[in-house]
Scaffold this active site. Sequence first.
Site, mmCIF file in Angstrom:
data_model
loop_
_atom_site.group_PDB
_atom_site.id
_atom_site.type_symbol
_atom_site.label_atom_id
_atom_site.label_comp_id
_atom_site.label_asym_id
_atom_site.label_seq_id
_atom_site.Cartn_x
_atom_site.Cartn_y
_atom_site.Cartn_z
ATOM 1 N N HIS A 317 0.859 -1.188 0.000
ATOM 2 C CA HIS A 317 0.000 0.000 0.000
ATOM 3 C C HIS A 317 0.895 1.237 0.000
ATOM 4 O O HIS A 317 1.966 1.238 0.595
ATOM 5 C CB HIS A 317 -0.881 0.020 1.267
ATOM 6 C CG HIS A 317 -2.069 0.906 1.144
ATOM 7 N ND1 HIS A 317 -1.989 2.258 1.370
ATOM 8 C CD2 HIS A 317 -3.348 0.645 0.796
ATOM 9 C CE1 HIS A 317 -3.190 2.793 1.178
ATOM 10 N NE2 HIS A 317 -4.030 1.839 0.825
ATOM 11 N N ASP A 374 -7.913 -5.336 0.004
ATOM 12 C CA ASP A 374 -8.371 -6.203 -1.097
ATOM 13 C C ASP A 374 -7.978 -7.660 -0.938
ATOM 14 O O ASP A 374 -8.359 -8.490 -1.759
ATOM 15 C CB ASP A 374 -7.812 -5.663 -2.425
ATOM 16 C CG ASP A 374 -8.389 -4.291 -2.741
ATOM 17 O OD1 ASP A 374 -7.607 -3.336 -2.895
ATOM 18 O OD2 ASP A 374 -9.628 -4.186 -2.770
HETATM 19 C C1 SDX Z 1 -6.294 0.061 -2.780
HETATM 20 O O1 SDX Z 1 -4.524 4.576 -2.000
HETATM 21 C C2 SDX Z 1 -5.419 3.934 -1.345
HETATM 22 O O2 SDX Z 1 -5.778 4.298 -0.251
HETATM 23 C C3 SDX Z 1 -6.020 2.751 -2.082
HETATM 24 C C4 SDX Z 1 -7.021 1.926 -1.290
HETATM 25 C C5 SDX Z 1 -8.287 2.708 -1.016
HETATM 26 O O3 SDX Z 1 -9.012 2.339 -0.080
HETATM 27 O O4 SDX Z 1 -8.603 3.621 -1.823
HETATM 28 O O5 SDX Z 1 -6.455 1.517 -0.054
HETATM 29 C C6 SDX Z 1 -7.430 0.691 -2.077
HETATM 30 O O6 SDX Z 1 -6.054 0.382 -3.910
HETATM 31 C C7 SDX Z 1 -5.401 -0.893 -2.030
HETATM 32 C C8 SDX Z 1 -4.187 -1.371 -2.888
HETATM 33 C C9 SDX Z 1 -4.671 -2.474 -3.810
HETATM 34 N N1 SDX Z 1 -3.625 -2.816 -4.809
HETATM 35 C C10 SDX Z 1 -2.997 -4.019 -4.742
HETATM 36 O O7 SDX Z 1 -3.152 -4.843 -3.843
HETATM 37 C C11 SDX Z 1 -2.072 -4.266 -5.929
HETATM 38 C C12 SDX Z 1 -0.735 -4.844 -5.429
HETATM 39 N N2 SDX Z 1 -0.058 -3.753 -4.704
HETATM 40 C C13 SDX Z 1 0.916 -2.980 -5.416
HETATM 41 O O8 SDX Z 1 0.619 -2.760 -6.774
HETATM 42 C C14 SDX Z 1 1.407 -1.763 -4.645
HETATM 43 O O9 SDX Z 1 1.669 -2.187 -3.367
HETATM 44 C C15 SDX Z 1 0.535 -0.527 -4.572
HETATM 45 C C16 SDX Z 1 0.145 -0.045 -5.926
HETATM 46 C C17 SDX Z 1 -0.698 -0.792 -3.776
HETATM 47 C C18 SDX Z 1 1.346 0.561 -3.881
HETATM 48 O O10 SDX Z 1 2.407 0.830 -4.704
HETATM 49 P P1 SDX Z 1 3.458 2.020 -4.354
HETATM 50 O O11 SDX Z 1 3.109 2.741 -3.129
HETATM 51 O O12 SDX Z 1 3.630 2.841 -5.568
HETATM 52 O O13 SDX Z 1 4.703 1.223 -3.972
HETATM 53 P P2 SDX Z 1 5.767 0.759 -4.995
HETATM 54 O O14 SDX Z 1 5.102 0.223 -6.224
HETATM 55 O O15 SDX Z 1 6.780 1.839 -5.152
HETATM 56 O O16 SDX Z 1 6.385 -0.484 -4.223
HETATM 57 C C19 SDX Z 1 7.433 -0.294 -3.310
HETATM 58 C C20 SDX Z 1 8.292 -1.537 -3.497
HETATM 59 C C21 SDX Z 1 8.628 -1.821 -4.952
HETATM 60 O O17 SDX Z 1 9.874 -2.511 -4.961
HETATM 61 P P3 SDX Z 1 11.206 -1.602 -5.297
HETATM 62 O O18 SDX Z 1 10.958 -0.938 -6.653
HETATM 63 O O19 SDX Z 1 11.320 -0.617 -4.161
HETATM 64 O O20 SDX Z 1 12.327 -2.630 -5.336
HETATM 65 O O21 SDX Z 1 7.547 -2.684 -3.044
HETATM 66 C C22 SDX Z 1 7.323 -3.566 -4.155
HETATM 67 C C23 SDX Z 1 7.571 -2.786 -5.423
HETATM 68 O O22 SDX Z 1 8.043 -3.649 -6.451
HETATM 69 N N3 SDX Z 1 5.921 -3.995 -4.066
HETATM 70 C C24 SDX Z 1 5.509 -5.248 -4.255
HETATM 71 C C25 SDX Z 1 4.127 -5.196 -4.035
HETATM 72 N N4 SDX Z 1 3.749 -3.942 -3.747
HETATM 73 C C26 SDX Z 1 4.874 -3.197 -3.773
HETATM 74 N N5 SDX Z 1 6.161 -6.383 -4.584
HETATM 75 C C27 SDX Z 1 5.397 -7.494 -4.696
HETATM 76 N N6 SDX Z 1 4.055 -7.539 -4.499
HETATM 77 C C28 SDX Z 1 3.393 -6.405 -4.175
HETATM 78 N N7 SDX Z 1 2.063 -6.434 -3.977
#
Ligand code: SDX
Length: 440
Positions: A317, A374
């Site tokens: 998140h 989720d």
């Molecule tokens: C919702 O914003 C909100 O409040 C949203 C929400 C709401 O109520 O409105 O809470 C609802 O959207 C919840 C999130 C649902 N999405 C998912 O579950 C999809 C999987 N999650 C990821 O796509 C990700 O965690 C996000 C999009 C939710 C957050 O992404 P960020 O904040 O942009 O973080 P990032 O992509 O920069 O990740 C940081 C690191 C990265 O690695 P590095 O580049 O630093 O090496 O963590 C890794 C990412 O690759 N990472 C993951 C991961 N999520 C982040 N690696 C594996 N699996 C994951 N799920």
Amino acid sequence: MTDRTQQAQETADIARLEIPSRDKRADLQVMDGTLGPSVIDVRRLYAQTGMFTYDPGFTSTASCESKITFIDGDKGELFYRGYPIEQLAEHSDFMEVSYLLLFGELPTAEQKEQFIHDIIYHTMVHEQISHFFRGFRRDAHPMAVMVGVVGALAAFYHDSTDITDPHQRMVASYRLIAKMPTIAAMAYKYSIGQPFIYPRNDLSYAANFLHMMFAVPCEPYAVNPVLERAMDLIFILHADHEQNASTSTVRLAGSSGANPFACIAAGCASLWGPAHGGANEAALNMLTEIGTVDRIPEYIARAKDKNDPFRLMGFGHRVYKNYDPRAKVLRKMAHEVLDELKVDQPLFDVARELEKIALEDEYFVEKRLYPNVDFYSGIILSAMGFPTSMFTVLFAIARTVGWVAQWNEMIEDPNQKIGRPRQLYTGPTRRDFVPIDQRD
Ligand code: SDX
């Protein structure tokens, strides 16, 4: 000027920016909220330095001042108008929470009764709106239908599109909260070739939705009170969440003066993305693909592999770097719903084992990736009989009250103006046109 800006000027807490190599400097106001990080007011940065801030994804940017929802990502806390989500989940209901989000205070018994009446008696849509659905393929994704039909409400309810009129804003807000479940159920019924089921004014908001979704004209349908409570709770947990992608989309669309139906349709479009509200559908599909506990290590390895686009859906998140408090409530609720329905949902075992393994894995620990809202919601919704394609639609129903509350707050904020970000331009510098016969 809002009281915050005024206070900032009184405290004269200044952030001093200096770029000696470019002979640039700026004195910027620091503004404090009631909770959470303070902000540096950069509105005068460009005037003082000729430079922009750069923050793709808005990881360090406050887009507005808001009094609606507060999240502490480190503590895993979520407050609606100051009330912890755990307390609202345990003691409140979705109509009361909707009133709280819209008006800022918990309603008195009389206010609550009037609000519920006003919403329930607006759940029916004009009969002509049912014709909107005829143009869609039966196998259209229901979110595509929602984006289309919700946007098309602007072609119907002309008497509540003047955003400068507070009364029309509230009429549109009530219409959207009231009619989203009806439109959602119609999208589902259309996809399975069953007749639309009219709303019933004798049922609660959640029960009415379940009835419109699962009743058929041929026989009575009794709403299971455990499922009614589960549905209401899922709506509470998804109602608002600060300046997430879809809420920011609604605010940006609304900042141009677009009508409320167009703004909420834009919110639906943004929510649909698998990185956002589409993650509940993606998470269940992922659990289904994993299938059994012994295949979990393979997917954990893929999630950690930089060369593999696969991510653990329902994990991570932007704000929560601790357990999403909503996921905790949903994990507990999953047990209750599965027990009530006597459903043996092997995916729940896969989810719990996946959570256990991930939370012990150094990659997830180091990156502070926890289950989010989720991760468990899909297991509950699937057990309740919803097809996976409807999961994000349910999220949109709940989030509509948050969207309209934030939209109203944006319009009423004297500091707000049309949202128009700038950029760091790295394209070609000025060059002259080349006639086609001189191009190589
Ligand atoms: C919702 O914003 C909100 O409040 C949203 C929400 C709401 O109520 O409105 O809470 C609802 O959207 C919840 C999130 C649902 N999405 C998912 O579950 C999809 C999987 N999650 C990821 O796509 C990700 O965690 C996000 C999009 C939710 C957050 O992404 P960020 O904040 O942009 O973080 P990032 O992509 O920069 O990740 C940081 C690191 C990265 O690695 P590095 O580049 O630093 O090496 O963590 C890794 C990412 O690759 N990472 C993951 C991961 N999520 C982040 N690696 C594996 N699996 C994951 N799920």
